[in-house]
Write an enzyme that holds these catalytic residues in place. Structure first.
Site: not given
Ligand code: EPZ
Length: 418
Positions: A306, A22-23, A398, A121, A116
């Protein structure tokens, strides 16, 4: 409201083919828009989030269809640059369409993404990085309008945290920008490499994906291609946790063992026998499991956030005390109260959870409130005594393709109630 009804205590046995990731599929679908041509993606999982991404493509004027795991997307007819709020709210990953639409049309309007509920986020890193590439943004009534008065221009971008989505957005926007872009502190997840491989197949020039520094030399335009989505390492980890919770022997086919190193180490510590080949893994679990000392979720190649909830569910009946520290998301323990309803002994304090293994869990009526939390309740139910009803199946849908069919094929007693 749909539910999964799970009769626990049946050992899992057999082999399954693991779904496409998915990701990875979601950013690749955004990438299709950038290609300006017909693109075919094989191995796309049949998931509500994938259908949401297809709806965004169609809404923007592309012709996108899904048939038995193959998405065909023709983005030569792209006309729209504004993504309506109701589509943005359907999933967090809708934000990666920003980089792709900007890369193709030089303008985009959208609102903050949904997804979610895992604590705050923000998308500040995405927006800051795009500004460095020449995007000018205005925000009014929750809508973000983006234009590039001088076009997208390559830049050196330092990410303060290796955000997966921000890295993907930069790659998508920079692929056709003027000049070179360097991302330092980039996310190293395998899905980043998959996006780079896909974009390069479409004519982009991206080097270093999978490392902390990624270099992108902008090209004038991309073209379509045929591409197979990488296998889902989190679905694989989930079915490993299911085998650990229920006991049994399970073969997972069509995966990439190397992507699962941190997860495999934890299952080994739990006492599961693991046999790895390049594209398959066999896990053999005799109960009771052993507790693990400490799991800290970290960006790749660390233990993936995850997989935290599903592994916790398996540890609920391990002998001894285990500790988990969730370092990526602030609020990713919403499954804990529901596991406790099933008899688990888990205490959380901030980002830390202590799991004191109990002899067994018992079937109960529980509710999923996010995707991986829902998967964790299913994992727990498979090993529990009696019948569990898991509500909130729309969250599980999802990320998992036909979970009841997959688990039934392994000998579990799972059905969907409508
Ligand atoms: C991706 O989310 C995945 N989603 C998530 O999978 C996964 O948990 C996550 O990466 C971490 O591995 C998809 O790929 C579609 P991040 P993403 O930006 O890109 C903070 C699942 O269950 N952050 O790496 O949204 C954020 O709040 C899902 O399949 C900021 O502060 O994750 C978090 O604490 C859920 N500012 C951390 O960084 C930003 O602009 C990691 O987020 C962006 C992120």
């Amino acid at each position: 409201m749909q539910r999964l009804i799970i009769e626990g205590g049946k050992k899992l046995c057999g082999e399954i083919k693991v779904q496409g990731a998915k990701n990875s599929a979601l950013p690749l679908l955004a990438g299709c828009l950038l290609a300006g041509d017909r693109t075919v993606l094989y191995g796309c999982p049949e998931l509500s989030d994938v259908f949401s991404a297809c709806r965004i493509l169609n809404r923007l004027g592309c012709k996108c269809s899904f048939d038995k795991g193959t998405v065909s997307a023709d983005s030569s007819t792209l006309t729209g640059w504004d993504i309506p709020e109701e589509l943005m709210r359907e999933m967090r990953c809708s934000i990666v369409f920003l980089g792709a639409v900007l890369g193709r049309l030089g303008k985009c309007e959208l609102s903050y993404p949904g997804g979610c509920e895992l604590g705050p986020r923000p998308i500040d890193m995405h927006l800051d990085a795009l500004k460095q590439l020449g995007v000018v943004m205005t925000e009014e009534h929750g809508r973000i309008s983006c234009v590039c008065p001088k076009g997208l221009r390559g830049a050196a971008i330092d990410l303060p945290f290796p955000s997966v989505g921000a890295t993907e957005n930069i790659m998508l926007a920079a692929a056709c920008a003027e000049g070179d872009t360097i991302i330092r502190g980039a996310a190293r997840e395998p899905e980043i490499e998959d996006l780079a491989d896909f974009l390069n197949r479409c004519g982009a020039r991206i080097k270093g994906a999978g490392n902390s520094t990624i270099r992108i030399s902008g090209v004038k335009k991309l073209h379509g291609c045929e591409y197979k989505v990488m296998p889902d390492r989190i679905a694989a980890a989930t079915y490993m946790a299911a085998a650990a919770s229920a006991g049994g022997e399970v073969g997972l086919l069509g995966i990439r063992c190397a992507d699962l190193s941190a997860v495999i180490a934890v299952f080994e510590e739990m006492g599961c026998g693991i046999y790895c080949m390049e594209d398959r893994i066999f896990i053999s679990c005799k109960l009771p499991l052993k507790a693990v000392r400490m799991i800290r979720t970290m960006p790749y190649p660390g233990f993936p956030t995850d997989a935290q909830a599903v592994v916790m569910a398996a540890l609920a009946t391990a002998q001894g005390s285990s500790m988990i520290v969730e370092n990526i998301f602030e609020s990713r323990y919403r499954h804990v109260d529901e596991l406790v309803r099933m008899g688990a002994d888990i205490k959380t304090s901030g980002r830390t959870a202590v799991i004191q293994g109990v002899r067994r869990l018992y079937g109960a009526s529980v509710r999923a409130s996010d995707l991986r939390g829902g998967a964790a309740l299913t994992v727990a139910a498979l090993g529990a005594e009696g019948t569990t009803s898991v509500a909130g199946v729309q969250y599980i849908d999802r990320g998992y393709e036909h979970p009841e069919k997959v688990l039934t094929s392994l000998g579990a007693k799972v059905r969907r109630a409508f």
